[in-house]
Design a protein around this motif. Structure first.
Motif, PDB file in Angstrom:
ATOM      1  N   UNK A 175      39.910  34.461  42.876  1.00  0.00           N
ATOM      2  CA  UNK A 175      39.048  34.295  41.687  1.00  0.00           C
ATOM      3  C   UNK A 175      38.055  35.459  41.628  1.00  0.00           C
ATOM      4  N   UNK A 176      37.482  35.794  42.780  1.00  0.00           N
ATOM      5  CA  UNK A 176      36.513  36.899  42.858  1.00  0.00           C
ATOM      6  C   UNK A 176      37.150  38.196  42.352  1.00  0.00           C
ATOM      7  N   UNK A 177      38.389  38.482  42.785  1.00  0.00           N
ATOM      8  CA  UNK A 177      39.110  39.687  42.338  1.00  0.00           C
ATOM      9  C   UNK A 177      39.329  39.663  40.826  1.00  0.00           C
ATOM     10  N   UNK A 178      39.797  38.536  40.325  1.00  0.00           N
ATOM     11  CA  UNK A 178      40.101  38.413  38.891  1.00  0.00           C
ATOM     12  C   UNK A 178      38.867  38.616  38.017  1.00  0.00           C
ATOM     13  N   UNK A 179      37.718  38.105  38.506  1.00  0.00           N
ATOM     14  CA  UNK A 179      36.499  38.160  37.671  1.00  0.00           C
ATOM     15  C   UNK A 179      35.549  39.283  38.092  1.00  0.00           C
ATOM     16  N   UNK A 180      36.032  40.150  39.003  1.00  0.00           N
ATOM     17  CA  UNK A 180      35.222  41.282  39.498  1.00  0.00           C
ATOM     18  C   UNK A 180      33.875  40.812  40.071  1.00  0.00           C
ATOM     19  N   UNK A 181      33.943  39.770  40.885  1.00  0.00           N
ATOM     20  CA  UNK A 181      32.739  39.230  41.526  1.00  0.00           C
ATOM     21  C   UNK A 181      32.950  39.226  43.035  1.00  0.00           C
ATOM     22  N   UNK A 182      31.869  39.019  43.770  1.00  0.00           N
ATOM     23  CA  UNK A 182      32.025  38.875  45.228  1.00  0.00           C
ATOM     24  C   UNK A 182      32.358  37.407  45.518  1.00  0.00           C
ATOM     25  N   UNK A 183      33.087  37.136  46.612  1.00  0.00           N
ATOM     26  CA  UNK A 183      33.417  35.742  46.956  1.00  0.00           C
ATOM     27  C   UNK A 183      32.178  34.852  47.067  1.00  0.00           C
ATOM     28  N   UNK A 184      31.064  35.416  47.591  1.00  0.00           N
ATOM     29  CA  UNK A 184      29.841  34.596  47.734  1.00  0.00           C
ATOM     30  C   UNK A 184      29.273  34.207  46.364  1.00  0.00           C
ATOM     31  N   UNK A 185      29.411  35.124  45.363  1.00  0.00           N
ATOM     32  CA  UNK A 185      28.950  34.801  44.007  1.00  0.00           C
ATOM     33  C   UNK A 185      29.820  33.689  43.418  1.00  0.00           C
TER      34      UNK A 185
END
Length: 215
Positions: A175-185
């Motif tokens: 999900x983090x990769x898909x939404x260009x976010x960090x896993x912690x976010x």
């Protein structure tokens, strides 16, 4: 001996309720819990109880959800909601969940004790103001429908995106990769989603979001 449990996220208020009950020799408080989840764990070990005094607004698992679960698993246990709130929505949802009574926390010891006895004898303990509101809800079913409609949940656009990804069974890192976010976010967004939806698992979050047409 009347065997009771108290559930409230405020330990000071648990103490205050125990003080009120200490005047009555036939009442024994078997255990106390700070949230519904803690109560359910204790009930699994021992559900030899007559009645639970249940707060409504608690973290982890609120009083209304807990009441529903307790009533399914242990139908012999009576439950009185003991809360600071007398709003229509709480009353309606508590009754729907199976609560046997509804009292306000400011109640004096004698009325609390009598309310417990009344409930254990098949009655329904209610503050006069609660009883009046309940009658109004019954007279105006349209109000009940409005309460249901009002149960809207406001998630941010980003939270909805995370939830959509979650519904596809994807992991936090994907999900983090898909939404260009960090896993912690992503994890933080999911924590917020759980809070807003008042759920405790991915499956519940996705189901509730679908029920409310969020995703």
């Amino acid at each position: 001996m009347l065997k009771l449990a108290i559930v409230d996220d405020n330990s000071f208020l648990i103490h205050a309720v125990k003080e009120k009950l200490s005047f009555f020799e036939d009442v024994s408080v078997k255990h106390t819990s700070l949230n519904g989840s803690e109560l359910l764990t204790k009930l699994e070990e021992n559900h030899n109880l007559d009645l639970i005094l249940m707060d409504i607004e608690m973290p982890v698992l609120n009083g209304i959800e807990t009441t529903q679960i307790v009533k399914q698993k242990y139908p012999h246990i009576k439950i009185i909601m003991l809360t600071a709130f007398d709003n229509d929505e709480h009353i309606f949802n508590a009754i729907k969940a199976g609560a046997d009574g509804y009292l306000l926390k400011e109640i004096n010891p004698k009325d609390l004790y009598e309310g417990i006895l009344e409930t254990l004898n098949g009655g329904a303990a209610m503050n006069p103001s609660i009883a009046m509101k309940t009658l109004k809800l019954l007279r105006n079913p349209i109000d009940i429908q409005n309460l249901k409609d009002k149960e809207e949940i406001s998630l941010s656009t980003r939270e909805v995106e995370v939830l959509e990804q979650l519904s596809k069974g994807l992991s936090y890192t994907v999900i983090a990769d898909h939404l260009f976010l960090s896993p912690s976010t992503v994890r933080k967004h999911i924590e917020n989603i759980y809070k807003k939806l008042q759920v405790h698992s991915k499956i519940e979050a996705v189901q509730k979001a679908k029920n409310h047409n969020i995703i």
